[in-house]
Enzyme design. Structure first.
Site, PDB file in Angstrom:
ATOM      1  CD  GLU A 363     -19.430  19.037 -19.515  1.00  0.00           C
ATOM      2  OE1 GLU A 363     -19.707  19.293 -18.336  1.00  0.00           O
ATOM      3  OE2 GLU A 363     -19.188  17.882 -19.937  1.00  0.00           O
TER       4      GLU A 363
HETATM    5  N1  CAA Z   1     -29.074  25.033 -11.556  1.00  0.00           N
HETATM    6  C1  CAA Z   1     -30.422  25.109 -11.580  1.00  0.00           C
HETATM    7  N2  CAA Z   1     -31.093  26.202 -12.016  1.00  0.00           N
HETATM    8  C2  CAA Z   1     -30.356  27.258 -12.415  1.00  0.00           C
HETATM    9  C3  CAA Z   1     -28.944  27.244 -12.436  1.00  0.00           C
HETATM   10  C4  CAA Z   1     -28.303  26.073 -11.967  1.00  0.00           C
HETATM   11  N3  CAA Z   1     -26.961  25.994 -11.944  1.00  0.00           N
HETATM   12  N4  CAA Z   1     -28.493  28.419 -12.897  1.00  0.00           N
HETATM   13  C5  CAA Z   1     -29.576  29.162 -13.167  1.00  0.00           C
HETATM   14  N5  CAA Z   1     -30.699  28.459 -12.877  1.00  0.00           N
HETATM   15  C6  CAA Z   1     -32.086  28.885 -13.031  1.00  0.00           C
HETATM   16  C7  CAA Z   1     -32.253  30.368 -12.678  1.00  0.00           C
HETATM   17  O1  CAA Z   1     -32.464  30.536 -11.282  1.00  0.00           O
HETATM   18  C8  CAA Z   1     -33.477  30.741 -13.491  1.00  0.00           C
HETATM   19  O2  CAA Z   1     -34.646  30.284 -12.856  1.00  0.00           O
HETATM   20  P1  CAA Z   1     -35.680  31.330 -12.123  1.00  0.00           P
HETATM   21  O3  CAA Z   1     -36.152  32.228 -13.204  1.00  0.00           O
HETATM   22  O4  CAA Z   1     -36.733  30.437 -11.569  1.00  0.00           O
HETATM   23  O5  CAA Z   1     -34.866  32.027 -11.059  1.00  0.00           O
HETATM   24  C9  CAA Z   1     -33.313  29.890 -14.746  1.00  0.00           C
HETATM   25  O6  CAA Z   1     -32.453  28.801 -14.406  1.00  0.00           O
HETATM   26  C10 CAA Z   1     -32.693  30.647 -15.906  1.00  0.00           C
HETATM   27  O7  CAA Z   1     -31.455  31.138 -15.448  1.00  0.00           O
HETATM   28  P2  CAA Z   1     -30.763  32.416 -16.062  1.00  0.00           P
HETATM   29  O8  CAA Z   1     -31.744  33.540 -16.162  1.00  0.00           O
HETATM   30  O9  CAA Z   1     -29.502  32.666 -15.288  1.00  0.00           O
HETATM   31  O10 CAA Z   1     -30.453  31.917 -17.545  1.00  0.00           O
HETATM   32  P3  CAA Z   1     -29.580  32.557 -18.687  1.00  0.00           P
HETATM   33  O11 CAA Z   1     -30.304  32.424 -19.963  1.00  0.00           O
HETATM   34  O12 CAA Z   1     -29.084  33.917 -18.290  1.00  0.00           O
HETATM   35  O13 CAA Z   1     -28.347  31.514 -18.815  1.00  0.00           O
HETATM   36  C11 CAA Z   1     -26.160  30.737 -18.443  1.00  0.00           C
HETATM   37  C12 CAA Z   1     -27.461  31.290 -17.835  1.00  0.00           C
HETATM   38  C13 CAA Z   1     -25.255  30.543 -17.243  1.00  0.00           C
HETATM   39  C14 CAA Z   1     -25.514  31.689 -19.405  1.00  0.00           C
HETATM   40  C15 CAA Z   1     -26.462  29.382 -19.130  1.00  0.00           C
HETATM   41  O14 CAA Z   1     -27.218  29.563 -20.315  1.00  0.00           O
HETATM   42  C16 CAA Z   1     -25.238  28.588 -19.452  1.00  0.00           C
HETATM   43  O15 CAA Z   1     -24.649  27.957 -18.582  1.00  0.00           O
HETATM   44  N6  CAA Z   1     -24.802  28.601 -20.759  1.00  0.00           N
HETATM   45  C17 CAA Z   1     -23.734  27.723 -21.213  1.00  0.00           C
HETATM   46  C18 CAA Z   1     -24.293  26.470 -21.797  1.00  0.00           C
HETATM   47  C19 CAA Z   1     -23.339  25.330 -21.723  1.00  0.00           C
HETATM   48  O16 CAA Z   1     -22.639  25.144 -20.740  1.00  0.00           O
HETATM   49  N7  CAA Z   1     -23.344  24.510 -22.743  1.00  0.00           N
HETATM   50  C20 CAA Z   1     -22.553  23.334 -22.758  1.00  0.00           C
HETATM   51  C21 CAA Z   1     -23.091  22.360 -23.743  1.00  0.00           C
HETATM   52  S1  CAA Z   1     -22.957  20.702 -23.202  1.00  0.00           S
HETATM   53  C22 CAA Z   1     -21.407  20.198 -23.589  1.00  0.00           C
HETATM   54  O17 CAA Z   1     -20.544  20.952 -23.920  1.00  0.00           O
HETATM   55  C23 CAA Z   1     -21.192  18.751 -23.351  1.00  0.00           C
HETATM   56  C24 CAA Z   1     -20.063  18.161 -24.089  1.00  0.00           C
HETATM   57  O18 CAA Z   1     -20.142  17.920 -25.255  1.00  0.00           O
HETATM   58  C25 CAA Z   1     -18.841  17.813 -23.366  1.00  0.00           C
END
Ligand code: CAA
Length: 379
Positions: A363
């Site tokens: 996550e």
């Molecule tokens: N909620 C809603 N929208 C959001 C947001 C949030 N928390 N955070 C960012 N956004 C929006 C941004 O505002 C942007 O939109 P706009 O262009 O309209 O402003 C869009 O989403 C893209 O955001 P970023 O440019 O910040 O995106 P990024 O490519 O730089 O990625 C990141 C951001 C934080 C690195 C994200 O990719 C991330 O969280 N990566 C980790 C993925 C992850 O957690 N994976 C877990 C897999 S699931 C799992 O593990 C489950 C399990 O098995 C237990």
């Protein structure tokens, strides 16, 4: 400011604690060793209402607050972190996402059975080349009249084998980055949808994790969640809440480490007295207790902010990164206090250390949580 739990929250804590100690504790070491999915435990958790805790009763959930959920998650994970992750994914990644973003048709058809715990959900975002860089996915969903054809490979899917439905993210429009990602609910029985073998993991071994394969899987257009292109934001918004659940899981592992350390150190005699009377051990226990209290406050604060409908994303990241690092330190010290005994599989002690590690990874890794926190501070 009020640090007192409500009567209802105290009751949930007591119920979850007693259930975990009496129903999950027996066989926990064997299930971990032999990778046995906690089928009976999950069924009993469903009967207790733990699989859709925050979902409205209209959709067969319990309608409880997020603090209650974190309290139950901590107690379950204190005894069996593998059962904890099954609970966490179903509650905060699957039911929450459906209640917040899906159509009433989907809620009627899928959320009701998922929130009651009669059936189980998984959340499938990651792919071999897109873990932290989550929007860089290759799985595609092509619209063909009244359905989509989905093709691709997903990996590291928690409950991938034992779930009935999967929340799936796929690209509906190429070349536009995250804006081309859409979200679907997919049934296990759909033709062309196959599961990989259970992964052989370091920790949370009783939970299942696998790859999922989609070969032109025909998914009804009505199974689209939100609109086309909204999938990535739906995923990130959902993970904001999911990370509180994983932080609570880490807290449970840390608390288990402290509890085991205290009771063992009172019994273990070295140099003619219990090792709990040696300052070297006391300092370890003091550090564990102090860090656990701090982690719990961060977890409850993130949950409270979510319940108050305040901005909580970076607070959930703070809770996750801190609680998972506390769990890692506490479980490592717990093995150290138990010495040679703690290093043995049968002790059930080294499992805490192995289980803690994943809370720094899934996550969103600790590094990604720091990215989220820093962006929210610096913006
Ligand atoms: N909620 C809603 N929208 C959001 C947001 C949030 N928390 N955070 C960012 N956004 C929006 C941004 O505002 C942007 O939109 P706009 O262009 O309209 O402003 C869009 O989403 C893209 O955001 P970023 O440019 O910040 O995106 P990024 O490519 O730089 O990625 C990141 C951001 C934080 C690195 C994200 O990719 C991330 O969280 N990566 C980790 C993925 C992850 O957690 N994976 C877990 C897999 S699931 C799992 O593990 C489950 C399990 O098995 C237990």
């Amino acid at each position: 400011m009020n640090f007192q739990l409500t009567e209802e929250q105290i009751l949930i804590q007591k119920t979850a604690r007693e259930f975990a100690d009496t129903e999950l504790a027996p066989g926990v070491v064997e299930r971990d060793d032999k990778k046995i999915w906690p089928k009976e435990g999950v069924a009993k958790m469903a009967a207790l209402g733990f699989m859709g805790m925050m979902t409205n009763s209209k959709w067969n959930g319990e309608g409880m607050d997020t603090i209650s959920y974190t309290i139950a998650m901590e107690e379950i994970s204190r005894v069996e972190a593998s059962a904890g992750v099954v609970m966490s994914v179903n509650n905060s990644l699957v039911c929450y996402l459906l209640e917040k973003f899906a159509s009433d048709h989907i809620k009627e058809k899928y959320l009701k059975v998922l929130a009651s715990g009669n059936q189980l959900g998984a959340f499938s975002l990651s792919e071999p080349q897109s873990g932290s860089d989550a929007s860089n996915m290759k799985t595609t969903a092509q619209k063909k009249g009244d359905h989509y054809l989905i093709s691709g490979i997903k990996n590291w899917v928690t409950s991938g084998i034992n779930s009935d439905y999967v929340i799936l993210f796929a690209v509906t429009e190429k070349g536009v980055g995250y804006k081309g990602v859409s979200c679907f609910i997919v049934e296990k029985g759909y033709t062309g949808f196959e599961m990989g073998k259970p992964e052989n993991k370091l920790g949370i071994r009783a939970s299942d994790t696998c790859e999922l394969y989609f070969d032109s899987v025909k998914v009804p257009a009505e199974n689209l969640i939100g609109k086309e292109g909204e999938g990535f934001k739906i995923a990130l918004a959902t993970l904001d809440g999911g990370r509180i659940g994983i932080a609570a899981q880490a807290l449970g592992i840390a608390q288990a480490s402290l509890n085991a350390s205290v009771s063992y150190s009172k019994e273990r005699i070295q140099f003619g007295k219990p090792i709990s009377t040696h300052q070297a051990i006391q300092f370890k226990i003091a550090d564990m207790a102090m860090e656990i209290e701090a982690a719990r406050l961060l977890v409850w604060q993130a949950a409270w902010k979510k319940d108050q409908k305040q901005q909580y994303g970076h607070f959930s990241s703070m809770a996750k990164v801190f609680a998972s690092e506390v769990a890692m330190r506490a479980s490592t010290q717990c093995v150290q206090i138990h010495g040679g005994f703690g290093f043995m599989r049968e002790s059930g002690i080294e499992r805490l250390m192995r289980d803690a590690k994943i809370t720094q990874i899934y996550e969103g890794t600790s590094e990604i949580q720091r990215v989220v926190i820093a962006r929210s501070i610096i913006k």
